[in-house]
Design a protein around this motif. Structure first.
Motif, PDB file in Angstrom:
ATOM      1  N   ARG A 176      -1.182 -11.468 -14.821  1.00 49.05           N
ATOM      2  CA  ARG A 176      -2.554 -12.143 -15.639  1.00 49.05           C
ATOM      3  C   ARG A 176      -3.741 -11.747 -14.025  1.00 49.05           C
ATOM      4  NH1 ARG A 176      -4.431 -16.900 -18.760  1.00 49.05           N
ATOM      5  NH2 ARG A 176      -6.625 -16.693 -19.033  1.00 49.05           N
ATOM      6  N   ASP A 177      -3.196 -12.525 -12.654  1.00 49.82           N
ATOM      7  CA  ASP A 177      -4.050 -12.947 -11.980  1.00 49.82           C
ATOM      8  C   ASP A 177      -3.324 -11.995 -10.549  1.00 49.82           C
ATOM      9  OD1 ASP A 177      -6.456 -12.957  -9.667  1.00 49.82           O
ATOM     10  OD2 ASP A 177      -6.298 -14.790  -9.913  1.00 49.82           O
ATOM     11  N   PRO A 178      -3.350 -10.572 -10.507  1.00 49.01           N
ATOM     12  CA  PRO A 178      -2.742  -9.804  -9.139  1.00 49.01           C
ATOM     13  C   PRO A 178      -2.897 -10.995  -7.819  1.00 49.01           C
ATOM     14  CG  PRO A 178      -3.599  -8.402 -10.661  1.00 49.01           C
ATOM     15  CD  PRO A 178      -4.150  -9.592 -10.912  1.00 49.01           C
ATOM     16  N   LEU A 179      -3.935 -11.405  -7.836  1.00 48.74           N
ATOM     17  CA  LEU A 179      -4.566 -11.854  -6.331  1.00 48.74           C
ATOM     18  C   LEU A 179      -3.852 -14.013  -6.211  1.00 48.74           C
ATOM     19  CD1 LEU A 179      -7.042  -9.601  -5.386  1.00 48.74           C
ATOM     20  CD2 LEU A 179      -4.989  -9.140  -5.091  1.00 48.74           C
ATOM     21  N   ALA A 180      -3.162 -14.484  -7.138  1.00 44.55           N
ATOM     22  CA  ALA A 180      -3.137 -15.845  -7.275  1.00 44.55           C
ATOM     23  C   ALA A 180      -1.299 -15.555  -6.642  1.00 44.55           C
ATOM     24  CB  ALA A 180      -3.300 -15.716  -8.939  1.00 44.55           C
ATOM     25  N   ASN A 235       1.356  -6.400  -9.794  1.00 50.56           N
ATOM     26  CA  ASN A 235      -0.052  -5.873 -10.820  1.00 50.56           C
ATOM     27  C   ASN A 235       0.366  -6.321 -12.101  1.00 50.56           C
ATOM     28  OD1 ASN A 235      -1.840  -3.909 -11.090  1.00 50.56           O
ATOM     29  ND2 ASN A 235      -1.009  -2.818 -12.236  1.00 50.56           N
ATOM     30  N   ASN A 266     -12.001 -15.230  -0.892  1.00 52.86           N
ATOM     31  CA  ASN A 266     -12.055 -16.008  -2.551  1.00 52.86           C
ATOM     32  C   ASN A 266     -11.056 -15.718  -3.285  1.00 52.86           C
ATOM     33  OD1 ASN A 266     -14.634 -16.927  -1.983  1.00 52.86           O
ATOM     34  ND2 ASN A 266     -15.456 -14.826  -1.770  1.00 52.86           N
ATOM     35  N   VAL A 267      -9.729 -14.891  -2.372  1.00 50.01           N
ATOM     36  CA  VAL A 267      -8.612 -14.950  -3.190  1.00 50.01           C
ATOM     37  C   VAL A 267      -7.179 -15.920  -2.177  1.00 50.01           C
ATOM     38  CG1 VAL A 267      -8.844 -12.470  -2.797  1.00 50.01           C
ATOM     39  CG2 VAL A 267      -7.797 -13.547  -1.366  1.00 50.01           C
ATOM     40  N   THR A 268      -6.756 -16.484  -3.801  1.00 44.67           N
ATOM     41  CA  THR A 268      -5.412 -17.546  -3.434  1.00 44.67           C
ATOM     42  C   THR A 268      -4.196 -17.444  -2.947  1.00 44.67           C
ATOM     43  OG1 THR A 268      -4.491 -17.802  -5.742  1.00 44.67           O
ATOM     44  CG2 THR A 268      -7.535 -18.904  -5.047  1.00 44.67           C
ATOM     45  N   ASN A 277       1.778 -16.300  -5.624  1.00 48.58           N
ATOM     46  CA  ASN A 277       3.395 -16.207  -7.044  1.00 48.58           C
ATOM     47  C   ASN A 277       4.251 -15.614  -6.220  1.00 48.58           C
ATOM     48  OD1 ASN A 277       4.584 -15.956  -8.790  1.00 48.58           O
ATOM     49  ND2 ASN A 277       4.715 -13.940  -8.870  1.00 48.58           N
ATOM     50  N   LYS A 290      -6.847  -2.899  -4.028  1.00 51.55           N
ATOM     51  CA  LYS A 290      -8.152  -2.868  -5.200  1.00 51.55           C
ATOM     52  C   LYS A 290      -8.640  -1.230  -4.898  1.00 51.55           C
ATOM     53  CE  LYS A 290     -10.290  -7.101  -3.013  1.00 51.55           C
ATOM     54  NZ  LYS A 290     -10.945  -7.185  -4.332  1.00 51.55           N
ATOM     55  N   PHE A 329       2.096 -12.660  -3.418  1.00 52.35           N
ATOM     56  CA  PHE A 329       1.076 -12.710  -4.228  1.00 52.35           C
ATOM     57  C   PHE A 329       1.430 -11.457  -5.655  1.00 52.35           C
ATOM     58  CE2 PHE A 329      -1.222 -10.888  -0.996  1.00 52.35           C
ATOM     59  CZ  PHE A 329      -1.310  -9.329  -1.491  1.00 52.35           C
TER      60      PHE A 329
END
Length: 377
Positions: free
Chosen positions: A217-221, A214, A98-100, A223, A115, A211
């Motif tokens: 907006r979504d650090p685990l998206a 930090n 569940n992470v992109t 990028n 985390k 990704f």
């Protein structure tokens, strides 16, 4: 950002106090040359190996104990094999659902660090978490990518005169890649960097950081971007010199002050003179993106050499007074924010799905009844 502003303020004050740090019973010249650190390291290694001989732990023996070495003391072909194994992890499947953003097992280590960051820095767990973290990374290099050599560490002080000339960053086939390209505005929080842009040549020149940062907006998206470095000799010489490393060990009578001195934890008055200290000094000698990101710095491949040196310091400090240094101090949140209970050695460290689950007391000894079997030289 308030925490970092406080840290910067104390680092600047600390710069004016550095001359006050004197290692008792050792000539300053011997401390500065590295002679004392070599002696302390030799004593620590001999102490650990003597303990190993009397241990009933059959998993770790003098025949199979691993010896971790400084990067420049590893043969060239072995250094090349190391970075190629790291590169291999960048192609192994990631393990978090569940992470992109994360795309590889190497990335999964970055997710784990993200985390747990608020609980394993400036807390009771800092040293033992990172010991397990680096060891787990080493295990994956071996089991997933066939690496058979020594796990390296980076003695920052050997490069305090010029990080750019370090054999770790010279861009050769036996390095971990080059500095970043020089840009007009380096990482502004720390002046003095000589790069700031994308790594220009050598290993990891084509590595994609998937990704972070930090602040996103979504650090685990997802990028995707290049690996950037902003090597900083000024920070290395001021906060991560051989003198700093040695005196941090010598001037720390207990675990609370040792981990405060390693991290420059300004809650301890005695630790304020260290400024960013060796922990921050090593990280920000690399800086850039993601090396300068407190949460995602493990996405910088040299992170593991840096924290190998932190663990080497811990190993030396422990083994200089082993019977009295199997302890833990501090709470279970960073800077005790929010306020939390004290950590204990019976607390459980669970780093699944990247690694395993252990009580912290199992992580104290690198050659005892633990998952580990290594020493430093």
């Amino acid at each position: 950002m308030g925490f970092f502003k406080q840290l910067l303020a104390f680092a600047l004050v600390g710069a004016s106090l550095r001359g006050l740090a004197l290692g008792a019973d050792y000539p300053q010249a011997d401390i500065d040359s590295g002679k004392v650190l070599q002696e302390l390291g030799k004593t620590a290694k001999e102490t650990a190996l003597a303990r190993l001989e009397s241990s009933t732990n059959s998993k770790c023996t003098k025949e199979n104990v691993r010896v971790r070495k400084e990067w420049r003391n590893i043969p060239g072909p072995e250094r090349t094999a190391y970075w190629k194994a790291v590169e291999c992890l960048m192609h192994e499947p990631q393990v978090y659902p569940n992470v992109t953003g994360p795309k590889s097992l190497f990335d999964s280590f970055g997710v784990l660090h993200y985390k747990v960051t608020p609980f394993v820095h400036n807390s009771a767990y800092f040293l033992l978490f990172h010991r397990l973290y680096v060891w787990t990374f080493e295990e994956k290099l071996r089991t997933e990518c066939g690496y058979t050599g020594a796990m390296p560490y980076w003695e920052w002080g050997l490069d305090a005169a010029s990080v750019e000339k370090s054999p770790i960053f010279d861009g050769s086939e036996t390095s971990m890649g080059s500095n970043g390209a020089k840009v007009n505005s380096s990482f502004a929080f720390f002046p003095g960097g000589s790069g700031g842009g994308c790594v220009t040549h050598g290993p990891f020149v084509n590595y994609t950081v998937n990704f972070g940062p930090n602040t996103a907006r979504d650090p685990l998206a997802y990028n995707p971007r290049c690996l950037k470095r902003d090597l900083n000799t000024q920070i290395c010489s001021q906060w991560a010199s051989i003198r700093n490393t040695t005196e941090t060990i010598l001037e720390s009578p207990d675990i609370a002050l040792f981990q405060a001195n390693v991290q420059g934890d300004f809650r301890w008055a005695a630790a304020r003179k260290w400024g960013f200290a060796v922990h921050g000094g090593g990280h920000f000698s690399i800086a850039g993106d993601p090396g300068g990101d407190f949460y995602f710095s493990p996405l910088e491949p040299v992170f593991y050499l840096h924290h190998g040196q932190i663990d080497r310091m811990y190993f030396i400090w422990q083994n200089l007074d082993w019977e009295q240094r199997q302890t833990m101090a501090g709470t279970i949140t960073m800077m005790n924010m929010p306020a939390s209970r004290n950590g204990t050695l019976d607390d459980v460290l669970d780093i699944r799905p990247v690694g395993g689950t252990f009580k912290y007391r199992e992580l104290l000894d690198t050659v005892g009844a633990s998952p580990f079997c290594f020493v430093y030289e």
